[in-house]
Scaffold this active site. Structure first.
Site, mmCIF file in Angstrom:
data_model
loop_
_atom_site.group_PDB
_atom_site.id
_atom_site.type_symbol
_atom_site.label_atom_id
_atom_site.label_comp_id
_atom_site.label_asym_id
_atom_site.label_seq_id
_atom_site.Cartn_x
_atom_site.Cartn_y
_atom_site.Cartn_z
ATOM 1 N N TYR A 181 -4.187 3.617 -4.085
ATOM 2 C CA TYR A 181 -5.228 3.318 -3.108
ATOM 3 C C TYR A 181 -4.827 2.058 -2.330
ATOM 4 C CZ TYR A 181 -9.900 2.090 -1.391
ATOM 5 O OH TYR A 181 -10.957 1.746 -0.599
ATOM 6 N N THR A 183 -5.822 -0.858 -1.840
ATOM 7 C CA THR A 183 -5.884 -2.214 -2.412
ATOM 8 C C THR A 183 -5.072 -2.365 -3.693
ATOM 9 O OG1 THR A 183 -7.824 -1.636 -3.707
ATOM 10 C CG2 THR A 183 -8.223 -2.604 -1.539
ATOM 11 N N LYS A 184 -4.372 -1.325 -4.124
ATOM 12 C CA LYS A 184 -3.670 -1.397 -5.402
ATOM 13 C C LYS A 184 -2.285 -2.040 -5.236
ATOM 14 C CE LYS A 184 -7.284 0.060 -7.366
ATOM 15 N NZ LYS A 184 -7.840 1.370 -7.584
ATOM 16 N N ASN A 185 -1.535 -2.147 -6.340
ATOM 17 C CA ASN A 185 -0.299 -2.948 -6.311
ATOM 18 C C ASN A 185 0.756 -2.394 -5.352
ATOM 19 O OD1 ASN A 185 -1.593 -4.446 -8.248
ATOM 20 N ND2 ASN A 185 -0.575 -3.436 -9.948
ATOM 21 N N ILE A 186 0.862 -1.053 -5.295
ATOM 22 C CA ILE A 186 1.592 -0.427 -4.186
ATOM 23 C C ILE A 186 0.664 0.642 -3.612
ATOM 24 C CG2 ILE A 186 3.902 -0.835 -5.172
ATOM 25 C CD1 ILE A 186 4.058 2.261 -5.594
#
Ligand SMILES: *Cc1c(COP(=O)(O)O)cnc(C)c1O
Length: 385
Positions: A181, A183-186
């Protein structure tokens, strides 16, 4: 004070991502095709899992995972109150019952002792959430589950790349669902990856694409056949090559992105570790975190303002924040259905009043992090009791 608003978690998109997406748009495979296959291979090598299935969200992976494991009405699924609602919503989709086990106040991770108390003959699965990128106590949870033939599906939305006891989350015989998603780390804008043993992932591939016996993308390829069979009424959960194009470049930048997060984390730790105004969330010693979230737990007795006001003060100093999470048992649907009160899960409930997440993302500079430190200090000085 900083002049421009610091967003909580914007994505880091470079010319390389734009070029790879453009390349996809100029080709013939917009939906699941060769880039999706390649992204699965690259991801598989990174986390050292047996098989990886690229999907359109982590939520889809959680739903699909529980479906493949045979979760149905009457079954109980244990998870944590300190998670995003998707973790529990998918249990509801399958008609099963959500059971919550309270958390460890130091790490905000699900507490295995609380899981043990909630196991009944109806318990069919445990869904631990690797909150903030910290790994749950998986050895204890796996032992508890295996001895009772209970399935484990890991919500790994925050946990790429996380190491638990020197092994990547995903390198396990459990199913794991990762999120890409925005906002996630990738990120792949929306997207996810379901990893696990080969037999389970082959089932997931069928169930995740209409219940169709063949991969559709092979169907349209030279030498592919137009013939297919519907084995079961499945879902539509496949990733597109446009998403995979983003994912391939993001994963190639992994060490750069993690270096950015680590720099911010270190600046925060140095500034915030020994404050009388809050505690910082702890990371278990047996894991390496990608620092998905940086959480302060306010000591409300030391301040004249509450958490919500603290967030407003940060916002007026141009610092974006978020709260992870409003615990599950305080959402109206769950509170009403299961007759949970705020006190039903006392640790999660208390923490919920105290926590806020500071900006920690792939775009931040050291100066951005210093600006956050300065704003937090300023608020503490102004509102100390
Ligand atoms: C983001 C998130 C999800 C859902 O991920 P999507 O890819 O948006 O479906 C599930 N669980 C947790 C803990 C999350 O943070």
């Amino acid at each position: 004070m900083r002049k421009e608003f610091l967003h909580f978690s914007p994505p880091s998109i470079t010319e390389a991502e734009i070029a790879e997406v453009t390349d996809t748009l100029k080709g013939i495979w917009l939906s699941t095709g060769p880039k999706t296959k390649k992204f699965e291979e690259v991801f598989k090598n990174q986390v050292q899992c047996e098989e990886a299935f690229a999907i359109n969200s982590c939520t889809a992976g959680l739903h699909l995972g529980l479906k493949i494991l045979g979760i149905q009405p009457g079954d109980e699924v244990i998870t944590t109150p300190m998670t995003f609602a998707a973790t529990a919503n998918v249990v509801e989709h399958l008609g099963a019952t959500v059971v919550l086990a309270d958390i460890d106040p130091k790490t905000l991770l699900i507490d295995p002792k609380e899981i043990e108390k909630k196991i009944t003959p109806k318990t069919k699965a445990i869904v631990p959430v690797h909150f903030a990128g910290s790994a749950c106590d998986m050895d204890t949870i796996n032992d508890m589950a295996r001895s009772r033939k209970i399935h484990v599906l890991e919500d790994a939305a925050h946990a790429f790349p996380t190491k638990y006891k020197n092994k990547m989350i995903g390198n396990t015989s459990n199913l794991c669902s990762f999120s890409f998603y925005a906002t996630k780390n990738i990120t792949t804008s929306e997207g996810g990856m379901l990893t696990g043993p080969e037999d389970l992932i082959s089932k997931a591939r069928v169930m995740g694409l209409h219940g169709m016996s063949k991969d559709a993308w092979k169907r349209f390829d030279k030498g592919g056949s137009w013939r297919y069979d519907i084995e079961t009424p499945g879902y539509k959960y496949n990733m597109t090559d446009i998403q995979a194009a983003l994912g391939l470049v993001q994963i190639s930048r992994l060490s750069e992105l993690m270096a950015t997060r680590t720099q911010v984390f270190k600046i925060y730790q140095e500034a915030f570790l020994n404050s009388p105004f809050f505690e910082v969330n702890q990371i278990p010693e047996n894991c390496e975190s990608p620092y998905h979230l940086y959480i302060l737990k306010l000591n409300l007795d030391s301040l004249k303002i509450n958490r919500d006001q603290f967030i407003t003060e940060l916002s007026s100093r141009n610092i974006g924040t978020s709260v992870h999470y409003i615990p599950l048992h305080r959402h109206s649907y769950y509170a009403n259905k299961y007759k949970w009160t705020p006190e039903s899960f006392p640790v999660a409930n208390q923490m919920a009043e105290r926590i806020l997440s500071l900006p920690l993302n792939n775009c931040m500079t050291a100066q951005d992090a210093q600006d956050v430190v300065e704003a937090v200090r300023d608020i503490c000085t102004q509102f100390k009791r």
